[in-house]
Design a protein around this motif. Structure first.
Motif, PDB file in Angstrom:
ATOM      1  N   SER A 129      33.175 -34.769  71.442  1.00  0.00           N
ATOM      2  CA  SER A 129      33.586 -34.628  73.597  1.00  0.00           C
ATOM      3  C   SER A 129      34.495 -35.484  73.794  1.00  0.00           C
ATOM      4  O   SER A 129      34.746 -34.979  74.512  1.00  0.00           O
ATOM      5  N   ARG A 130      35.368 -35.591  72.803  1.00  0.00           N
ATOM      6  CA  ARG A 130      36.623 -35.735  73.031  1.00  0.00           C
ATOM      7  C   ARG A 130      38.085 -34.880  73.257  1.00  0.00           C
ATOM      8  O   ARG A 130      38.871 -35.382  72.799  1.00  0.00           O
ATOM      9  N   HIS A 131      37.744 -33.512  72.872  1.00  0.00           N
ATOM     10  CA  HIS A 131      38.665 -32.830  72.924  1.00  0.00           C
ATOM     11  C   HIS A 131      39.749 -32.611  73.858  1.00  0.00           C
ATOM     12  O   HIS A 131      39.107 -33.609  75.395  1.00  0.00           O
ATOM     13  N   CYS A 132      39.945 -32.210  74.104  1.00  0.00           N
ATOM     14  CA  CYS A 132      41.198 -31.931  75.230  1.00  0.00           C
ATOM     15  C   CYS A 132      40.740 -31.761  76.163  1.00  0.00           C
ATOM     16  O   CYS A 132      40.849 -30.366  76.445  1.00  0.00           O
ATOM     17  N   ILE A 133      40.875 -32.339  77.467  1.00  0.00           N
ATOM     18  CA  ILE A 133      40.540 -32.402  78.319  1.00  0.00           C
ATOM     19  C   ILE A 133      41.558 -30.846  79.091  1.00  0.00           C
ATOM     20  O   ILE A 133      40.882 -30.161  80.205  1.00  0.00           O
ATOM     21  N   TRP A 163      35.682 -44.695  66.839  1.00  0.00           N
ATOM     22  CA  TRP A 163      35.858 -44.458  68.594  1.00  0.00           C
ATOM     23  C   TRP A 163      37.591 -44.854  68.334  1.00  0.00           C
ATOM     24  O   TRP A 163      38.023 -44.008  67.379  1.00  0.00           O
ATOM     25  N   ARG A 164      38.542 -44.649  68.865  1.00  0.00           N
ATOM     26  CA  ARG A 164      39.977 -44.448  68.782  1.00  0.00           C
ATOM     27  C   ARG A 164      40.347 -45.270  67.973  1.00  0.00           C
ATOM     28  O   ARG A 164      41.441 -44.938  67.512  1.00  0.00           O
ATOM     29  N   GLY A 165      39.605 -46.864  68.155  1.00  0.00           N
ATOM     30  CA  GLY A 165      40.506 -47.460  67.111  1.00  0.00           C
ATOM     31  C   GLY A 165      41.364 -48.841  67.756  1.00  0.00           C
ATOM     32  O   GLY A 165      41.943 -48.101  68.645  1.00  0.00           O
ATOM     33  N   ARG A 168      32.273 -45.883  80.984  1.00  0.00           N
ATOM     34  CA  ARG A 168      33.048 -45.954  81.101  1.00  0.00           C
ATOM     35  C   ARG A 168      33.949 -44.735  81.320  1.00  0.00           C
ATOM     36  O   ARG A 168      34.704 -43.610  82.144  1.00  0.00           O
ATOM     37  N   TRP A 169      34.271 -43.995  80.323  1.00  0.00           N
ATOM     38  CA  TRP A 169      34.333 -43.254  79.543  1.00  0.00           C
ATOM     39  C   TRP A 169      34.114 -41.903  80.334  1.00  0.00           C
ATOM     40  O   TRP A 169      34.440 -40.714  80.892  1.00  0.00           O
ATOM     41  N   ARG A 170      32.868 -41.438  79.731  1.00  0.00           N
ATOM     42  CA  ARG A 170      32.087 -40.649  80.650  1.00  0.00           C
ATOM     43  C   ARG A 170      32.452 -40.419  81.531  1.00  0.00           C
ATOM     44  O   ARG A 170      32.032 -39.446  83.050  1.00  0.00           O
ATOM     45  N   LEU A 198      42.333 -42.043  80.884  1.00  0.00           N
ATOM     46  CA  LEU A 198      40.674 -41.151  80.019  1.00  0.00           C
ATOM     47  C   LEU A 198      40.728 -41.568  78.780  1.00  0.00           C
ATOM     48  O   LEU A 198      40.020 -41.507  78.077  1.00  0.00           O
ATOM     49  N   PHE A 199      42.306 -40.791  77.983  1.00  0.00           N
ATOM     50  CA  PHE A 199      42.539 -40.569  76.595  1.00  0.00           C
ATOM     51  C   PHE A 199      42.648 -42.034  76.123  1.00  0.00           C
ATOM     52  O   PHE A 199      41.376 -42.124  75.041  1.00  0.00           O
ATOM     53  N   PHE A 200      41.955 -43.497  76.425  1.00  0.00           N
ATOM     54  CA  PHE A 200      42.066 -44.557  75.600  1.00  0.00           C
ATOM     55  C   PHE A 200      41.078 -45.336  76.190  1.00  0.00           C
ATOM     56  O   PHE A 200      40.874 -46.101  75.613  1.00  0.00           O
ATOM     57  N   GLU A 222      53.967 -33.334  78.582  1.00  0.00           N
ATOM     58  CA  GLU A 222      54.952 -33.248  77.315  1.00  0.00           C
ATOM     59  C   GLU A 222      54.273 -31.971  76.767  1.00  0.00           C
ATOM     60  O   GLU A 222      54.747 -31.562  75.062  1.00  0.00           O
ATOM     61  N   THR A 223      53.060 -32.366  76.656  1.00  0.00           N
ATOM     62  CA  THR A 223      52.207 -31.733  74.705  1.00  0.00           C
ATOM     63  C   THR A 223      52.328 -30.478  74.828  1.00  0.00           C
ATOM     64  O   THR A 223      52.908 -29.626  73.828  1.00  0.00           O
ATOM     65  N   THR A 224      52.816 -29.304  76.494  1.00  0.00           N
ATOM     66  CA  THR A 224      52.652 -28.270  76.521  1.00  0.00           C
ATOM     67  C   THR A 224      53.947 -27.572  76.366  1.00  0.00           C
ATOM     68  O   THR A 224      54.434 -26.779  76.167  1.00  0.00           O
ATOM     69  N   GLN A 261      43.199 -40.247  65.359  1.00  0.00           N
ATOM     70  CA  GLN A 261      43.104 -41.035  64.419  1.00  0.00           C
ATOM     71  C   GLN A 261      41.630 -41.184  65.725  1.00  0.00           C
ATOM     72  O   GLN A 261      41.509 -41.751  66.368  1.00  0.00           O
ATOM     73  N   ARG A 262      41.385 -42.472  63.845  1.00  0.00           N
ATOM     74  CA  ARG A 262      39.480 -42.517  64.852  1.00  0.00           C
ATOM     75  C   ARG A 262      39.567 -44.308  63.798  1.00  0.00           C
ATOM     76  O   ARG A 262      40.026 -44.010  62.875  1.00  0.00           O
ATOM     77  N   GLU A 263      38.305 -44.933  64.169  1.00  0.00           N
ATOM     78  CA  GLU A 263      37.987 -45.827  63.626  1.00  0.00           C
ATOM     79  C   GLU A 263      36.896 -46.207  63.703  1.00  0.00           C
ATOM     80  O   GLU A 263      35.916 -45.584  64.837  1.00  0.00           O
ATOM     81  N   GLN A 265      35.020 -41.046  84.125  1.00  0.00           N
ATOM     82  CA  GLN A 265      35.982 -40.724  84.181  1.00  0.00           C
ATOM     83  C   GLN A 265      35.787 -38.988  83.952  1.00  0.00           C
ATOM     84  O   GLN A 265      36.270 -38.702  84.388  1.00  0.00           O
ATOM     85  N   ARG A 266      35.570 -38.616  82.717  1.00  0.00           N
ATOM     86  CA  ARG A 266      35.828 -37.939  82.343  1.00  0.00           C
ATOM     87  C   ARG A 266      35.028 -36.991  83.242  1.00  0.00           C
ATOM     88  O   ARG A 266      35.614 -35.755  83.916  1.00  0.00           O
ATOM     89  N   MET A 267      33.882 -37.244  83.662  1.00  0.00           N
ATOM     90  CA  MET A 267      32.883 -36.572  84.626  1.00  0.00           C
ATOM     91  C   MET A 267      33.185 -35.712  85.627  1.00  0.00           C
ATOM     92  O   MET A 267      33.428 -35.389  86.422  1.00  0.00           O
ATOM     93  N   PHE A 282      42.659 -26.887  65.073  1.00  0.00           N
ATOM     94  CA  PHE A 282      42.123 -27.735  66.163  1.00  0.00           C
ATOM     95  C   PHE A 282      42.987 -28.697  67.030  1.00  0.00           C
ATOM     96  O   PHE A 282      43.313 -29.580  66.853  1.00  0.00           O
ATOM     97  N   PRO A 283      44.797 -27.868  67.416  1.00  0.00           N
ATOM     98  CA  PRO A 283      45.852 -28.064  68.214  1.00  0.00           C
ATOM     99  C   PRO A 283      44.754 -29.084  69.506  1.00  0.00           C
ATOM    100  O   PRO A 283      45.434 -29.783  69.571  1.00  0.00           O
ATOM    101  N   PHE A 284      43.918 -28.842  69.989  1.00  0.00           N
ATOM    102  CA  PHE A 284      43.803 -29.225  71.016  1.00  0.00           C
ATOM    103  C   PHE A 284      42.465 -30.677  70.148  1.00  0.00           C
ATOM    104  O   PHE A 284      41.497 -31.047  71.181  1.00  0.00           O
ATOM    105  N   GLY A 285      41.749 -30.318  69.509  1.00  0.00           N
ATOM    106  CA  GLY A 285      40.748 -32.057  69.084  1.00  0.00           C
ATOM    107  C   GLY A 285      39.924 -31.286  68.907  1.00  0.00           C
ATOM    108  O   GLY A 285      39.408 -30.059  68.021  1.00  0.00           O
TER     109      GLY A 285
END
Ligand code: HEM
Length: 480
Positions: free
Chosen positions: A427-431, A95-97, A119-121, A112-114, A286-288, A353-355, A123-125, A421-424
């Motif tokens: 399943s957690r790749h950049c939406i 997980w993100r950790g 709950r994440w699933r 969504l990021f955190f 910010e990223t773009t 980062q992951r844990e 939100q993402r859908m 892999f700039p977008f990761g």
């Protein structure tokens, strides 16, 4: 547009609750090798002084290396195959950790990021409805128009801060497309103030002396950040109230949150809506802006004359005397190669980062349950094992000829997939990946059509903050 590969499996989540926890490897082996660190502060100081340099220095211990800092244990992963293992094949084991969550708690940013698990699933859908190919296509003209508006406001010979300008541009494009709102200057300024305050605060907490010498007194940076956050929360509340009060029944992100439902039939809570909007205001511009800034920086280097000329020729040939459109994207191959190469050299999020949920093993090394695994994107993107002339700006490495001799964007097969892999990944790749690539290409093409830049700032010093911050990047604008 040829897609940047994110994963061996970049499927969006489905309603079937796929297992969150995959098979756990038997924890075997010894801990990974690494520096012993300085007494008491371990490697915290070395990391805080120059995180990118520090992570690069960990390569001398191998592709899996361990250090201690900030009172916890880290393992740096610098091998593409292992990145794929963690983000795709063994996704459910990580997980993100805690460390990422400390960051989100400190900054009071969630969304969504955190989010994790079911709950994440949910939100993402819901939120991915704002990022379908058809939706992205519908955003393209707004992205181009906003770039044109930015250029119109510059005068010939003016010196601008490219970083600031690109942030203003991507924020306006984001709110117009995803929130269906024309953000006037006052609201945009409030968001920019918040992002600046966040950068200053996270910088002082994570990378400054406060990382080593904690104090209970709130710093000035913290007070300013808290003020800016309260202001953003009230701005976001206004946005939601305005949307609920209007008849708009849009498919944009703000409407999805303000009036939509999760797949399980429940509705986002007021707190979730605020969290998501804040997160998207941040992550979505910010990223773009960072990627665009580095692309402009690299294109104005002494060694980039040839690419700049080819880029101009491409945009002239594809667009003639009109502005770029969504249908031009497949033909803007040099434009795309430049965007990709900019994100190779300067990935906006330079490490992920992951844990592990529980003690596990990676490449035969034991990884403790509270260890933060750092996927060293910046290091892998510049590793001589996968890239020739790894530090050089060479957009050509992304181009090949197809069977008809047409230039196409291609990813060489002999390189491991996760060497880039700039977008990761997983399943957690950049939406927002398609959104970002569309904006990057269209804005770059539009800028090239209308202006030339000359460097005023002579050198940059990229530092990981909210994203990989180049610092001020001043350039003189020459209208074409
Ligand atoms: C060049 C621009 C961008 C880059 C380089 C980028 C990079 C990334 C990366 C690497 C991740 C994965 C993080 C991880 O696995 O730990 C990520 C996730 C995310 N990105 Fe982006 N991003 C960009 C643009 C955007 C845009 C335009 C949006 C929204 C409009 C966005 C929203 C998000 C969100 C919400 C997540 C979390 C996804 C999840 O956990 O399900 N990003 N991004």
């Amino acid at each position: 547009m040829s897609e940047i590969r994110t994963t061996g499996d970049d499927r969006e989540p489905t309603t079937d609750a796929e297992s969150d926890t995959g098979p756990t490897r038997a924890a075997v082996g010894t801990p990974p090798p690494g520096p012993r660190g300085l007494p008491l502060v371990d490697s915290t100081l070395a990391f805080a002084r120059d995180p990118l340099e520090f992570l690069a220095s960990m390569r001398e211990y191998g592709d899996v290396a361990r250090y201690e800092a900030f009172g916890r244990e880290f393992v740096v992963v610098s091998d593409p195959g292992l990145v794929e293992e963690v983000t795709v094949a063994r996704d459910g084991e990580f997980w993100r950790g805690e460390f990422e969550h400390e960051f989100s708690d400190l900054l009071d940013v969630e969304g969504l990021f955190f989010a994790e698990g079911e709950r994440w699933r949910q939100q993402r859908m819901l939120l991915q409805n704002a990022f379908t190919p058809a939706r992205i296509e519908s955003y393209a003209d707004d992205m181009v128009e906003e770039t044109g508006r930015l250029v119109d406001n510059w005068s010939d010979g003016e010196v601008i801060d490219v970083r600031e300008s690109m942030s203003a541009l991507t924020l306006r494009a984001l709110t117009r497309t995803l929130f269906d709102l024309e953000f006037e200057t006052e609201r945009a300024d409030r968001v920019r103030r918040w992002v600046h305050a966040m950068g200053a605060y996270s910088d002082s907490e994570f990378f400054g002396t406060r990382a080593v010498l904690p104090t209970w007194l709130p710093s000035r940076a913290e007070r300013e950040y808290r003020r800016a956050t309260a202001d953003i929360e009230s701005l976001v509340e206004d946005l939601v109230a305005e949307r609920r009060g209007s008849d708009a029944e849009g498919n944009d992100l703000l409407s999805l949150l303000a009036t939509g439902e999760y797949p399980d039939g429940s509705q986002p809570t007021a707190e979730e809506i605020t969290d998501q909007l804040q997160l998207f205001l941040l992550a979505g511009h910010e990223t773009t802006a960072t990627a665009l800034t580095y692309a402009c920086w690299l294109l104005t280097g002494d060694d980039a004359d040839d690419f700049r000329a080819r880029l101009e020729r491409e945009v002239d040939a594809v667009c003639g005397d009109r502005d770029p459109t969504f249908t031009d994207l497949p033909d803007l191959t040099i434009t795309e190669a430049i965007g990709r190469e900019a994100m190779r050299l300067y990935p906006p999020l330079p490490f992920l980062q992951r844990e592990p949920h529980e003690e596990t093993a990676l490449a035969g090394y034991r990884i403790g349950p509270e260890t933060t695994v750092q996927l060293n994107m910046y290091g892998i993107h510049r590793d001589g094992r996968w890239w020739s002339e790894p530090d050089a700006f060479r957009p050509d490495r992304w181009l090949a000829d197809d069977e008809n001799g047409r230039s196409v964007v291609a990813d060489p097969d002999d390189r491991p997939e996760y060497a880039y892999f700039p977008f990761g990944g997983g399943s957690r790749h950049c939406i927002g990946m398609r959104f970002a690539m569309t904006e990057l290409k269209l804005s770059l093409a539009m800028l090239v059509r209308r202006v030339d830049f000359e460097r005023v700032t002579e050198s940059i010093d990229p530092t990981p903050k909210v994203s990989l911050d180049p610092g001020p990047v001043e350039m003189r604008v020459r209208k074409r």
